[in-house]
Design a protein around this motif. Structure first.
Motif, PDB file in Angstrom:
ATOM      1  N   PRO A  77      80.459  70.154  14.066  1.00  5.51           N
ATOM      2  CA  PRO A  77      81.999  69.876  14.417  1.00  5.51           C
ATOM      3  C   PRO A  77      82.787  71.034  15.280  1.00  5.51           C
ATOM      4  N   LEU A  78      83.175  70.568  16.388  1.00  2.00           N
ATOM      5  CA  LEU A  78      83.776  71.476  17.093  1.00  2.00           C
ATOM      6  C   LEU A  78      85.374  71.270  17.269  1.00  2.00           C
ATOM      7  N   GLU A  79      85.780  71.768  16.331  1.00  5.39           N
ATOM      8  CA  GLU A  79      87.290  71.239  16.198  1.00  5.39           C
ATOM      9  C   GLU A  79      88.038  72.777  15.931  1.00  5.39           C
ATOM     10  N   GLY A  80      89.274  72.626  16.229  1.00  2.00           N
ATOM     11  CA  GLY A  80      90.262  73.916  15.994  1.00  2.00           C
ATOM     12  C   GLY A  80      91.049  74.062  17.088  1.00  2.00           C
ATOM     13  N   ALA A  81      92.280  74.620  16.824  1.00  2.00           N
ATOM     14  CA  ALA A  81      93.197  75.311  17.874  1.00  2.00           C
ATOM     15  C   ALA A  81      92.602  76.369  18.713  1.00  2.00           C
ATOM     16  N   GLY A  82      91.443  77.135  18.430  1.00  2.00           N
ATOM     17  CA  GLY A  82      91.166  78.128  19.353  1.00  2.00           C
ATOM     18  C   GLY A  82      89.525  78.534  18.964  1.00  2.00           C
ATOM     19  N   ARG A  83      89.229  79.538  19.620  1.00  2.00           N
ATOM     20  CA  ARG A  83      87.960  80.102  19.349  1.00  2.00           C
ATOM     21  C   ARG A  83      87.658  80.306  17.817  1.00  2.00           C
ATOM     22  N   ALA A  84      88.441  81.210  17.232  1.00  2.00           N
ATOM     23  CA  ALA A  84      88.333  81.200  15.831  1.00  2.00           C
ATOM     24  C   ALA A  84      88.421  80.352  14.771  1.00  2.00           C
ATOM     25  N   GLU A  85      88.935  79.148  15.132  1.00  2.00           N
ATOM     26  CA  GLU A  85      88.819  78.123  14.212  1.00  2.00           C
ATOM     27  C   GLU A  85      87.707  77.325  14.520  1.00  2.00           C
ATOM     28  N   LEU A  86      87.145  77.375  15.762  1.00  2.00           N
ATOM     29  CA  LEU A  86      86.022  76.420  15.958  1.00  2.00           C
ATOM     30  C   LEU A  86      85.036  77.206  15.336  1.00  2.00           C
ATOM     31  N   ILE A  87      84.769  78.515  15.550  1.00  2.00           N
ATOM     32  CA  ILE A  87      83.521  79.242  15.139  1.00  2.00           C
ATOM     33  C   ILE A  87      83.572  79.190  13.518  1.00  2.00           C
ATOM     34  N   SER A  88      84.797  79.154  12.814  1.00  2.00           N
ATOM     35  CA  SER A  88      84.748  79.186  11.417  1.00  2.00           C
ATOM     36  C   SER A  88      84.358  77.889  11.014  1.00  2.00           C
ATOM     37  N   SER A  89      84.815  76.828  11.555  1.00  2.00           N
ATOM     38  CA  SER A  89      84.496  75.399  11.132  1.00  2.00           C
ATOM     39  C   SER A  89      82.951  75.221  11.256  1.00  2.00           C
ATOM     40  N   ALA A  90      82.416  75.630  12.366  1.00  2.00           N
ATOM     41  CA  ALA A  90      81.086  75.564  12.486  1.00  2.00           C
ATOM     42  C   ALA A  90      80.195  76.222  11.632  1.00  2.00           C
ATOM     43  N   VAL A  91      80.535  77.533  11.228  1.00  2.00           N
ATOM     44  CA  VAL A  91      79.731  78.324  10.224  1.00  2.00           C
ATOM     45  C   VAL A  91      80.162  77.610   8.757  1.00  2.00           C
ATOM     46  N   ARG A  92      81.191  77.301   8.371  1.00  2.00           N
ATOM     47  CA  ARG A  92      81.418  76.640   7.163  1.00  2.00           C
ATOM     48  C   ARG A  92      80.395  75.284   7.222  1.00  2.00           C
ATOM     49  N   TRP A  93      80.424  74.507   8.239  1.00  2.00           N
ATOM     50  CA  TRP A  93      79.679  73.293   8.170  1.00  2.00           C
ATOM     51  C   TRP A  93      78.076  73.545   7.888  1.00  2.00           C
ATOM     52  N   ALA A  94      77.742  74.605   8.745  1.00  2.00           N
ATOM     53  CA  ALA A  94      76.036  75.008   8.582  1.00  2.00           C
ATOM     54  C   ALA A  94      75.901  75.370   7.110  1.00  2.00           C
ATOM     55  N   ALA A  95      77.052  76.107   6.628  1.00  2.00           N
ATOM     56  CA  ALA A  95      76.632  76.335   5.110  1.00  2.00           C
ATOM     57  C   ALA A  95      76.799  75.291   4.439  1.00  2.00           C
ATOM     58  N   ALA A  96      77.603  74.589   4.385  1.00  2.00           N
ATOM     59  CA  ALA A  96      77.693  73.378   3.509  1.00  2.00           C
ATOM     60  C   ALA A  96      76.627  72.483   3.534  1.00  2.00           C
ATOM     61  N   LYS A  97      76.006  72.163   4.935  1.00  2.00           N
ATOM     62  CA  LYS A  97      74.868  71.331   5.127  1.00  2.00           C
ATOM     63  C   LYS A  97      73.590  72.023   4.585  1.00  2.00           C
ATOM     64  N   ILE A  98      73.398  73.179   4.599  1.00  2.00           N
ATOM     65  CA  ILE A  98      72.141  73.976   4.032  1.00  2.00           C
ATOM     66  C   ILE A  98      72.162  73.898   2.577  1.00  2.00           C
ATOM     67  N   GLY A  99      73.191  73.828   2.099  1.00  2.00           N
ATOM     68  CA  GLY A  99      73.625  73.740   0.403  1.00  2.00           C
ATOM     69  C   GLY A  99      73.234  72.257  -0.057  1.00  2.00           C
ATOM     70  N   GLU A 100      73.121  71.430   0.791  1.00  2.00           N
ATOM     71  CA  GLU A 100      73.057  69.996   0.133  1.00  2.00           C
ATOM     72  C   GLU A 100      71.509  69.694  -0.070  1.00  2.00           C
ATOM     73  N   PRO A 101      71.278  69.057  -1.336  1.00  2.00           N
ATOM     74  CA  PRO A 101      70.131  69.149  -1.906  1.00  2.00           C
ATOM     75  C   PRO A 101      68.834  68.628  -0.865  1.00  2.00           C
ATOM     76  N   GLY A 102      67.857  69.426  -1.040  1.00  2.00           N
ATOM     77  CA  GLY A 102      66.600  69.487  -0.225  1.00  2.00           C
ATOM     78  C   GLY A 102      66.887  69.989   1.268  1.00  2.00           C
ATOM     79  N   VAL A 103      68.380  69.906   1.712  1.00  2.00           N
ATOM     80  CA  VAL A 103      68.230  70.448   3.146  1.00  2.00           C
ATOM     81  C   VAL A 103      67.936  72.072   3.467  1.00  2.00           C
ATOM     82  N   GLY A 104      68.633  72.904   2.496  1.00  2.00           N
ATOM     83  CA  GLY A 104      67.978  74.046   2.695  1.00  2.00           C
ATOM     84  C   GLY A 104      66.558  74.521   2.341  1.00  2.00           C
TER      85      GLY A 104
END
Length: 202
Positions: A77-104
């Motif tokens: 997800p490359l969304e956000g009003a600026g670089r900080a929001e974009l990077i934050s959303s990407a990091v949180r997305w990666a963490a959430a995906k890796i936390g899904e059953p079997g993915v990590g």
């Protein structure tokens, strides 16, 4: 050293019905049995297909896992009003995906296998990492070595936590990781950061 840009498919590629069944069976088998015991035989049985069906599509378990991860992660997800929001959303997305059953577990397992398997490392680099690297480079306007370092820090930290505890990173620690990453990346690449650091871009 900067690699030439490969021809890569974007994450979240279209699936056939067989692919969808195999990907679901793969993550389920990894989640229930662990990466090492989730063999192609067991994945095929869980998906209700012949083992030869899997090997016609993927030459190895590692190649199957990589496409399974691409499907599980989808586009960053490359969304956000600026670089900080974009990077934050990407990091949180990666963490959430890796936390899904079997993915990590699947990610950590194929990553570990690749340490001693150059062919699998190439598959991981060109088919899994490069689509995300290119998307982040374009969105952030950062050189390749800086984006590779961002990926190293975020994914390496998340997988290390998964490997050491067997659990995904807690939300509070993800927030701390975001703050740490933003302190280095949110301001953009300065003139003294454009030279390759040599750590990840080889």
């Amino acid at each position: 050293m900067t690699r030439s840009t490969p021809s890569t498919r974007p994450p979240g590629r279209p699936r056939s019905g067989v692919d969808a069944a195999v990907f679901a069976a793969t993550l389920s088998a990894v989640d229930e049995l662990g990466y090492a015991r989730a063999t192609v035989d067991r994945i095929a049985a869980a998906a209700g297909v012949a083992k030869t069906t899997i090997y016609r599509r993927w030459p190895s378990k590692g190649a199957l896992i990589v496409d399974c991860l691409l499907d599980a992660f989808g586009p960053v997800p490359l969304e956000g009003a600026g670089r900080a929001e974009l990077i934050s959303s990407a990091v949180r997305w990666a963490a959430a995906k890796i936390g899904e059953p079997g993915v990590g577990d699947a990610f950590a397992g194929v990553f570990s296998d690749a340490v001693s398997d150059p062919a699998l490392r190439e598959i991981l680099s060109t088919r899994l990492q490069d689509p995300y690297r290119l998307a982040l480079q374009d969105a952030l306007g950062e050189p390749e070595h800086r984006v590779l370092f961002l990926i190293d820090v975020v994914v390496g930290t998340l997988l290390h936590r998964m490997g050491m505890t067997g659990e995904p990173m807690a939300d509070a620690d993800v927030s701390a990781l975001v703050e740490m990453v933003l302190s280095h990346f949110a301001g953009g690449a300065g003139p003294d950061r454009s030279a390759g650091s040599g750590a990840s871009g080889a």
